[in-house]
Design an enzyme around this catalytic site. Structure first.
Site, short mmCIF file in Angstrom:
data_model
loop_
_atom_site.label_atom_id
_atom_site.label_comp_id
_atom_site.label_asym_id
_atom_site.label_seq_id
_atom_site.Cartn_x
_atom_site.Cartn_y
_atom_site.Cartn_z
N LYS A 208 30.61 66.39 -14.77
CA LYS A 208 30.48 66.63 -13.33
C LYS A 208 31.04 68.01 -13.01
O LYS A 208 32.20 68.31 -13.35
CB LYS A 208 31.29 65.59 -12.58
CG LYS A 208 30.51 64.73 -11.62
CD LYS A 208 31.44 63.67 -11.08
CE LYS A 208 30.87 63.02 -9.86
NZ LYS A 208 31.81 62.04 -9.30
O1 G3P Z 1 30.91 59.51 -5.32
C1 G3P Z 1 31.84 60.36 -4.72
C2 G3P Z 1 32.86 59.53 -4.04
O2 G3P Z 1 33.81 59.05 -4.95
C3 G3P Z 1 33.50 60.16 -2.86
O3 G3P Z 1 33.60 59.13 -1.97
O4 G3P Z 1 34.39 57.97 0.01
O5 G3P Z 1 35.76 59.84 -0.98
O6 G3P Z 1 33.64 60.32 0.23
P1 G3P Z 1 34.39 59.33 -0.58
#
Ligand code: G3P
Length: 229
Positions: A90
């Protein structure tokens, strides 16, 4: 649409695999940090975590770079990719990231370009050779933009220009997000474990199961009450 787990917790991944609904896993430094906090004294490092995940899941596992220059990203990505054949590296979208994506994809290292918030970023990542592009749905919704709209636009863009990258709908926060990601044709949804659990549920399913059980017991009681002939 394939289902990836968006977590670094081994117990959650094992449960999703047991349910038969885990085609891969995405991790990031924040998810690793949360898993370390959850594991307490038994916490494991990032390399061991990725290897343990690879023992559980037969599918792509995203491991994220934490360096910032192209030279560093290339070295770090090669190291991450050497850990296991399932590793997808990533890399966040930016100039140094794009140069690294180009060089690494030419070496055959699969890249998931992360922190995608616009169609332009998705286009650049795909043109540079990324295997996956990850629009962040929830974080766009957080600032009043349309996260699923970006997923839909990205799917259409890749299709229209015949670009081989796949769209991973990321930063999914609820079951509407997962259903909408499927509806607009995301190749993959990466889903937090609590949302995956919620996807199984519907109040009418619970009500229906209870009614079937009640009727079954009613029938059994009636049969038991029949006079013996
Ligand atoms: O897939 C990316 C994720 O882990 C981020 O999620 O909820 O932190 O925006 P969030």
């Amino acid at each position: 649409m394939k289902i990836f787990l968006d977590t670094a917790r081994l117990d959650e991944i094992q449960q999703a695999v047991d349910w038969g609904v885990c085609d891969g896993v995405t991790t990031n430094p924040s998810l690793h940090s949360r898993a370390v906090a959850h594991e307490g004294d038994n916490a494991i490092g990032y390399r061991e975590r990725i290897l343990r995940i690879a023992d559980i899941v037969d599918g792509p596992i995203s491991a994220e770079c934490v360096t910032r220059t192209t030279v560093e990203l290339i070295a770090e990505a090669r190291e991450l990719a050497s850990w296991h054949p399932s590793v997808v590296v990533k890399i966040p979208i930016d100039g140094p990231g794009l140069a690294a994506i180009k060089a690494l994809s030419e070496e055959g290292i699969r890249i998931n370009t992360t922190l995608i918030f616009s169609l332009n970023q998705a286009l650049l990542a795909a043109r540079a050779g990324a295997a996956y592009v990850s629009p962040f749905v929830g974080r766009l919704d957080d600032i009043g933009e349309n996260g699923i709209g970006l997923v839909a636009d990205t799917v259409n863009l890749l299709d229209r220009f015949n670009l081989p990258a796949q769209v991973i709908a990321a930063s999914l926060r609820n079951t509407d997000h997962t259903a909408e990601a499927a509806r607009v044709g995301a190749h993959v949804a990466t889903i937090p474990f609590p949302v995956l659990e919620q996807m199984q549920r519907h109040p009418l399913t619970d009500k229906g199961i209870q009614a079937f059980l009640d009727d079954w017991h009613k029938a059994e009681a009636a049969l038991r009450a029949q006079p013996v002939s």
